[in-house]
Design a protein around this motif. Structure first.
Motif, mmCIF file in Angstrom:
data_model
loop_
_atom_site.group_PDB
_atom_site.id
_atom_site.type_symbol
_atom_site.label_atom_id
_atom_site.label_comp_id
_atom_site.label_asym_id
_atom_site.label_seq_id
_atom_site.Cartn_x
_atom_site.Cartn_y
_atom_site.Cartn_z
ATOM 1 N N UNK A 155 0.849 -1.199 0.000
ATOM 2 C CA UNK A 155 0.000 0.000 0.000
ATOM 3 C C UNK A 155 0.876 1.237 0.000
ATOM 4 N N UNK A 186 -3.018 5.108 -3.152
ATOM 5 C CA UNK A 186 -4.115 6.029 -2.844
ATOM 6 C C UNK A 186 -3.546 7.389 -2.557
ATOM 7 N N UNK A 187 -4.357 8.416 -2.794
ATOM 8 C CA UNK A 187 -3.903 9.685 -2.244
ATOM 9 C C UNK A 187 -4.682 9.924 -0.954
ATOM 10 N N UNK A 188 -4.006 10.546 -0.041
ATOM 11 C CA UNK A 188 -4.558 10.756 1.295
ATOM 12 C C UNK A 188 -5.836 11.580 1.204
ATOM 13 N N UNK A 189 -6.867 11.074 1.823
ATOM 14 C CA UNK A 189 -8.096 11.858 1.928
ATOM 15 C C UNK A 189 -8.321 12.125 3.404
ATOM 16 N N UNK A 204 -9.500 17.723 -0.275
ATOM 17 C CA UNK A 204 -9.780 17.540 -1.694
ATOM 18 C C UNK A 204 -10.622 18.668 -2.277
ATOM 19 N N UNK A 220 -2.184 21.273 -4.892
ATOM 20 C CA UNK A 220 -2.968 20.482 -5.828
ATOM 21 C C UNK A 220 -2.111 20.049 -7.017
ATOM 22 N N UNK A 223 0.196 17.301 -6.003
ATOM 23 C CA UNK A 223 -0.551 16.077 -5.809
ATOM 24 C C UNK A 223 -0.846 15.403 -7.144
ATOM 25 N N UNK A 224 -1.255 16.248 -8.112
ATOM 26 C CA UNK A 224 -1.531 15.714 -9.444
ATOM 27 C C UNK A 224 -0.276 15.090 -10.054
ATOM 28 N N UNK B 552 -9.486 19.623 -10.427
ATOM 29 C CA UNK B 552 -8.415 18.731 -10.835
ATOM 30 C C UNK B 552 -8.766 17.296 -10.491
ATOM 31 N N UNK B 553 -9.312 17.141 -9.298
ATOM 32 C CA UNK B 553 -9.449 15.779 -8.800
ATOM 33 C C UNK B 553 -10.740 15.645 -8.001
ATOM 34 N N UNK B 557 -12.521 7.947 -1.869
ATOM 35 C CA UNK B 557 -11.525 7.246 -1.068
ATOM 36 C C UNK B 557 -11.688 5.746 -1.280
#
Lengths: 386, 603
Positions: A155, A186-189, A204, A220, A223-224, B552-553, B557
Motif C-alpha cells: 500500500x 491512494x492519495x490521502x483523503x 480535496x 494540488x 498532488x496531481x 483537478x481531482x 476514497x
C-alpha cells in the motif's frame, strides 16, 4: 460466480492519524472475547456455495493472535466454504510479523500478503502516525519472500503532509526494486473524525490550500504530479492499472477487490464488516462491546440492512463498474437486468462522452472512464444515480 | 343582541417596534374575558407561524371583544392590530382607516422613537384620536415622567393622564380599557343610509372563497344582501356575515354602521375584492365610494423564479393568493436567460421581500431562486422617453440614455447623543445628504438625512443597529427622484453575461462592488471541469476579475471492506448538490449565488 469472505480485525497497535476505519488497541483478553463472538457469527451464518477469496482486513490483522486466524480458517473449512484455489489475503503492518508468524500464515493456506507501507520516507511515516519505519518494512518484505509468499501487495500513499514529488518518486523507486506483485496507490483523503481533520481540514474540495496545519499539505499541482508519476512509473515497471487505485503484474489482480466492483456476493464478518448477499446489503455494528455482548449473533449485530431495488442495482453496476479500467460491459448489463444500458443511461453516457470523461469501445461494447474521467470520477459516477 | 352604536369602539394599537403592542393586545383580549388565561397562547393576534417566530406583526388582524365598563354598560371593542416595521406603513394605514381611535404605546424606558412619530402622524392624518399609554413601567430603567414630557413636547399630544402599565405583567390594564371607553369616540354613521363599507383586508379560503374584512361606515349588510364592489364592479350575494373571535370567524345576523366584520359571498376570483375598495348594496347603492387607499408603490423589486421550472404555474397561483391579502405585493411575469420563467415582484422593503419569500417557501412549499433586489430607477432617454426601470437587464444601451434618476427617501433617525458621530458617518458612506438635527430631551437627537433608497434597502437597518449598539431607531418616507450617476454592473461567468446577476450601482462605488461581487461568486461557485473566469463589467469594460480554477481531482476514497453504502451516500450528496444548481451556458451556478450581492457588506 464464487463469493468472497471478509473478516474484520478491529485491533491496532496504535491508531494512525489519518485513519477512520474501525479499530482500536486491545488487550489479549479483548481479542479473545472478540474471537468468540466472531466465530459464533461465522457459525450462525449460512454461506451459499464456496468462496474463492478470503480476506483478513483491519485494523491490523497481524496483531491478532495467529491461533485466532487459524481457528477462523478452520471454521470456514469445516463449513466447506473455501474453494480449492482460493485467494487468501491477510493485511500486515511492518514490524508486527516475524518469520514464524509468516510461516504459520502460509501453513494455514494464506497465500497473499498485503503490507501497509504508505511511504518509504521515515519522516512521512511519522507524520502519518505509523508505528514503523522503512527499515521495518524492508525486513518484513524480505522475510515474506523468504518464507515463500509469491503474491505481495504494497500500500502506498500520496499527498501526505510534508511530502514532495521528489520524496514520493523516491518511495516509488525503492518499492520497484522489491518488485511486489501488486500496488495499491491512494492519495490521502482527510476524513472527518480523524486527528488529521482537526489538523488539516478537508483537502480535496477545499479551495483554501493554505489551511495551516503542522505540516504543509502538497499543493494540488504537486498532488496531481504524484498521481501521474504513479501511473507512468508503474506502467514502465510492468504494472497494469486495473482499477482507479490498484495496479498489478499480469495475473495478480486482487480477486477480492474485483468482487466489490463486480458486485459478486461477499460475506463480511466482524465489526463494521459489509456484506452483499443476493442483492441485499448489510453492514455490521461498529460497536465492539455491543458485538461481543450479542456474541456476534447475526440477527442482532446488523446496523444497516437494505434490499436493493432494481434501480439501485443498476446504479451500483455502473458506479462500481466504472472504477475498473475496463469499465462496464453492455452485454453484462443486459444479461443482468434484461434491459439495454442505453434504455437507462444513454443520455448520461452520451453527455459524458461529449465531455471527454467516458470512452466507449464500440467493438467490445464497453464504456469506461477516460484519463480525465478518472480524475473526476466522483462527478461522473454521481451522474449514474437514478 | 342589538348593539347600540355608542357602545362600539373601533381602535388600533400603534407603537414603535418592540414597545409592546402585541403584548398589550393579548392582555386586552385576556382582560375582557373572551379567553381565559389558560387558553391564551402568547401573542394571540400574531397567528402566522412566521410572525410568531420573528416576534413581529406582519398582517393586520382584527378581533372583537366585549368589555363591561365601570359605568355598568357593555362595550364592543374591535381591536385591529397593526404591524410595526417601517416596511409595513401601508398596512398600518389600511388598519387605521377602519378605526376611530388609536392607542399609542410608548416604552417607558426608550421613550419616543422614530416609528412612534411616524405612526402618530399617520393616525392624525386619518383623523383618529390618539390615546397614549406608557408601557414597561416595571423596568428598572423606566422613566415615565420623562416619557410623558417627551410625548407632550415632541408629539404634542396630552399625555398627563396616560395609563402607566406593564403589558407583560398585566399591570394597570383595566385603566387602559376604561380610557378606551372614555377617550376613543364611538363610530358615527347612519344605519339607515345606503350601505357603504371599506374593505381593509381579505383572505382566501378554499371552502368559502374570498373572505372580505371590512368596516361598515353607513347602512347595514346581512346574508342575502346583493353587494357590489364599487371599484371593480363585481357583484355577489352575501352568504354569511360575522365578526372576529380570537383566531376564528363568528357568524352573526347583520353588521351595521360602525361595525367591523367579514362577509363571504362565494367570491372565487381574488381580484374582485381589492383592499381599499368600497362595498355597497347593488340594489340601493350609495352615491360615492370612500376615498380608499393611496395606491402603494413598491419600493424594492427582485426577480423570483421557481427552482424547478415546472413549478412556474404554482408560483403564479401562490403569488396571486398572497396578493389577495397583501395588496402591497405586486408582480408581473418576466423571463431570464439564466433562470427561465419567473416574476418580477415589487415589495415595500427588504423585510417585506424576505417575508413573502419565506411564506412562498413555507406555506406554498416552493423552492425559489431570488435575484438581487433593486429599486425603481427612472431612465431618461435621449429621445425624451422616460422608462421606469425595475429590472436592470432592461436598461437601454448607454448611448440612448440622456440621464438617470434614483429614488431618494427622507430619513429620520433617532439616536442617543453619544452615537451621533458613528451614525452620521454611516449616512455619509451611504451617500446621505445632511438635512438637520434636533435635540430631544438633551440626551437624544433626531437626525434628518436624504438618502438614496438603494443605499438603505440591503443592510442599512443592521448597520444602524450595530453602530449604535441598538439605540438608533429609523423611519423613512419617499421624497422623490433625483438625478444620479448610475451605471449597470454586469457579471460575466465564463465570458457569458448572466442577466440575473446584473445590478445598478452608483458610479462611485461600482469598482468596489464589482470586485466584492466577483470575490463572493468565486466562493459560491464550485469548481467545474474547466476554468471559469468571473468578471464584472460596465458596458464592455471589465473592472474586476476572479477565476474559479478547474476541478483537478474528485475521486472517492478507498472503498474499504466493501462498504458501498457509505460511498453511495457520498455520491448522493454530490448529486443532491447538483440539483440546486442552475445551468448557465455550460457552467453550473448554485442558486444561492444569485443572492450574493446582498451579502457584499459582510464583514
Amino acid at each position: 460466480m464464487s463469493a468472497g469472505v471478509y473478516i474484520h480485525v478491529p485491533f491496532c497497535v496504535s491508531k494512525c492519524l489519518y485513519c477512520d476505519f474501525i479499530s482500536s488497541c486491545g488487550s489479549e483478553k479483548d481479542m479473545d472475547k472478540y474471537q468468540k463472538a466472531l466465530i459464533n457469527e461465522i457459525n450462525q451464518t449460512e454461506i451459499c456455495g464456496q468462496a474463492d477469496s478470503i480476506f483478513f482486513g483491519g485494523g491490523t490483522p497481524s496483531v491478532y493472535p495467529v491461533e485466532h486466524i487459524a481457528e477462523i480458517i478452520e471454521v470456514l473449512k469445516q463449513k466447506d466454504v473455501i474453494s480449492n484455489n482460493a485467494e487468501m489475503t491477510i493485511e500486515v503492518n511492518p514490524g508486527t510479523v516475524d518469520m514464524p508468524k509468516l510461516k504459520s500464515y502460509l501453513d494455514m493456506g494464506i497465500n497473499r500478503l498485503s503490507i501497509g507501507l504508505q511511504s518509504a520516507d521515515d519522516t512521512e511515516l511519522k507524520t502519518l502516525g505509523r508505528i514503523h519505519g522503512y527499515h521495518e518494512f524492508l525486513t518484513t518484505f524480505e522475510n515474506a519472500r523468504r518464507a515463500g509468499f509469491g503474491n505481495i501487495n504494497v500500500d502506498l500513499m500520496s499527498a501526505i503532509p510534508g511530502q514532495t514529488v521528489t520524496s514520493y518518486e523516491n518511495t516509488l523507486r525503492k518499492v520497484m526494486t522489491l518488485a511486489p506483485e501488486h500496488i495499491s496507490a491512494y492519495s490521502l483523503i482527510i476524513e472527518e473524525e480523524t486527528p488529521f481533520y482537526k489538523m488539516y481540514g478537508e483537502t480535496s474540495d477545499s479551495k483554501d490550500e493554505e489551511k495551516t496545519g503542522r505540516m504543509k499539505l502538497p499543493s494540488e499541482e504537486e498532488e496531481r504530479e504524484m498521481y501521474y508519476l504513479t501511473k507512468r512509473y508503474l506502467a514502465e515497471n510492468g504494472y497494469a492499472r486495473y482499477e482507479i487505485s490498484n495496479y498489478s503484474k499480469s495475473g495478480y489482480e486482487c480477486r477480492h477487490n474485483i468482487k466489490y466492483w463486480s458486485r459478486n456476493d461477499y460475506y463480511g464478518f466482524g465489526t463494521a464488516a459489509a456484506s452483499l448477499v443476493n442483492n441485499e446489503r448489510y453492514v455490521n455494528t461498529e460497536d465492539r462491546n455491543y458485538y461481543i455482548q450479542e456474541n456476534g449473533n447475526p440477527h442482532k449485530i446488523k446496523k444497516e440492512q437494505m434490499k436493493l431495488t432494481i434501480s439501485e442495482q443498476m446504479e451500483e453496476f455502473m458506479f462500481l463498474g466504472l472504477r475498473k479500467m475496463n469499465g462496464v460491459s453492455y452485454e453484462k448489463f443486459k444479461e443482468y437486468f434484461h434491459r439495454d444500458i442505453d434504455e437507462i443511461y444513454k443520455d448520461v453516457i452520451d453527455k459524458e462522452i461529449k465531455n471527454g470523461l467516458l470512452i466507449k469501445d464500440e467493438k467490445k461494447l464497453r464504456v469506461y472512464l477516460s484519463e480525465r474521467g478518472i480524475d473526476v470520477s466522483n462527478m461522473v459516477m454521481a451522474e449514474f444515480l437514478l | 343582541m342589538s348593539i347600540n352604536q355608542k357602545n362600539i369602539r373601533n381602535f388600533c394599537i400603534i407603537a414603535h417596534i418592540d414597545h409592546g403592542k402585541s403584548t398589550l393586545a393579548d392582555r386586552i383580549i385576556e382582560k375582557t374575558g373572551l379567553l381565559t388565561s389558560r387558553e391564551m397562547q402568547a401573542q394571540v393576534l400574531d397567528n402566522m407561524e412566521l410572525e410568531r417566530e420573528r416576534g413581529i406583526t406582519i398582517k393586520s388582524q382584527a378581533v372583537r371583544i366585549v368589555y363591561k365598563a365601570s359605568d355598568g354598560e357593555e362595550y364592543i371593542f374591535n381591536l385591529i392590530d397593526t404591524p410595526g416595521h417601517v416596511d409595513f406603513n401601508y398596512e398600518v394605514s389600511r388598519s387605521l382607516a377602519a378605526c376611530d381611535g388609536a392607542v399609542l404605546v410608548v416604552d417607558a424606558a426608550q421613550g419616543v422613537e422614530a416609528q412612534t412619530l411616524a405612526n402618530v402622524y399617520m393616525a392624525l392624518d386619518h383623523d383618529l384620536d390618539v390615546m397614549p399609554v406608557i408601557n414597561k413601567i416595571d423596568l428598572p430603567s423606566a422613566d415615565p415622567e420623562r416619557v410623558i414630557d417627551e410625548i407632550e413636547d415632541v408629539i404634542g399630544i396630552e399625555a398627563n393622564g396616560a395609563p402607566l402599565i406593564s403589558a407583560k405583567n398585566g399591570i394597570n390594564i383595566e385603566e387602559v380599557l376604561e380610557q378606551i371607553v372614555t377617550k376613543i369616540p364611538a363610530p358615527k354613521g347612519d344605519k339607515d343610509a345606503p350601505l357603504k363599507a371599506l374593505i381593509f383586508d381579505s383572505i382566501y379560503d378554499s371552502y368559502k372563497g374570498v373572505i372580505v374584512f371590512f368596516r361598515v361606515m353607513d347602512g347595514c349588510v346581512k346574508a342575502g344582501t346583493r353587494v357590489r364592489m364599487m371599484a371593480t364592479g363585481a357583484e355577489a350575494n352575501v352568504v354569511e356575515v360575522g365578526y372576529f373571535g380570537a383566531g376564528q370567524f363568528i357568524p352573526c345576523d347583520e353588521l351595521s354602521a360602525g361595525m367591523v366584520g367579514y362577509l363571504t359571498a362565494s367570491i372565487k376570483n381574488v381580484k374582485d375584492t381589492t383592499v381599499g375598495d368600497t362595498i355597497t348594496d347593488a340594489d340601493n347603492p350609495c352615491d360615492e365610494a370612500l376615498p380608499g387607499y393611496k395606491k402603494v408603490n413598491s419600493m424594492v423589486y427582485c426577480g423570483m423564479y421557481p427552482a424547478d421550472g415546472a413549478k412556474y404555474p404554482d408560483l403564479r397561483d401562490a403569488l396571486e393568493k398572497l396578493q389577495l391579502n397583501d395588496a402591497s405585493l405586486n408582480f408581473e411575469p418576466e423571463t431570464s436567460i439564466a433562470l427561465g420563467f419567473g416574476f418580477r415582484c415589487g415589495f415595500l422593503g427588504l423585510l417585506h421581500l424576505e417575508i413573502i419569500q419565506e411564506r412562498l417557501e413555507r406555506e406554498y412549499n416552493l423552492d425559489l431562486v431570488t435575484t438581487a433586489p433593486g429599486v425603481v430607477y427612472k431612465v431618461h432617454k435621449s429621445n425624451g422617453e422616460v422608462i421606469e426601470l425595475t429590472n436592470p437587464s432592461n436598461l437601454p444601451d448607454p448611448s440612448e440614455i440622456d440621464y438617470m434618476e434614483e429614488p431618494i427617501v427622507k430619513a429620520e433617525i433617532m439616536v442617543t447623543t453619544e452615537f451621533i458621530g458613528p451614525i452620521m458617518e454611516l449616512c455619509q458612506e451611504r451617500r446621505g445628504a445632511y438635512k438637520g438635527m434636533e435635540y430631544i430631551e438633551g440626551t437624544r437627537a433626531l437626525l434628518k438625512y436624504d438618502l438614496p433608497l438603494n443605499e438603505i434597502i440591503y443592510d442599512f437597518f443592521d448597520a444602524l443597529k450595530s453602530r449604535s449598539r441598538g439605540y438608533a431607531s429609523f423611519d423613512y418616507e419617499m421624497k422623490g427622484y433625483e438625478r444620479s450617476e448610475l451605471v449597470k454592473l454586469d457579471i460575466l461567468i465564463n465570458r457569458e453575461e448572466v442577466d440575473a446577476l446584473s445590478f445598478i450601482v452608483h458610479a462611485g462605488t461600482a469598482y468596489e462592488r464589482g470586485r466584492k461581487m466577483c470575490e463572493k461568486l468565486k466562493e459560491e461557485i464550485p469548481r467545474q471541469l474547466f476554468e471559469i473566469p468571473i468578471q464584472a463589467a460596465i458596458g464592455s469594460k471589465v473592472i474586476a476579475r476572479e477565476t474559479v480554477k478547474a476541478m483537478r481531482k474528485d475521486v472517492l476514497a478507498k472503498c474499504y471492506g466493501g462498504d458501498i453504502t457509505r460511498k453511495k451516500k457520498l455520491l448522493e450528496k454530490q448529486k443532491e448538490g447538483k440539483k440546486r444548481m442552475r445551468q448557465v451556458g455550460n457552467v453550473e451556478i448554485p442558486q444561492k449565488a444569485f443572492m450574493s450581492v446582498l451579502k457584499l457588506d459582510d464583514k
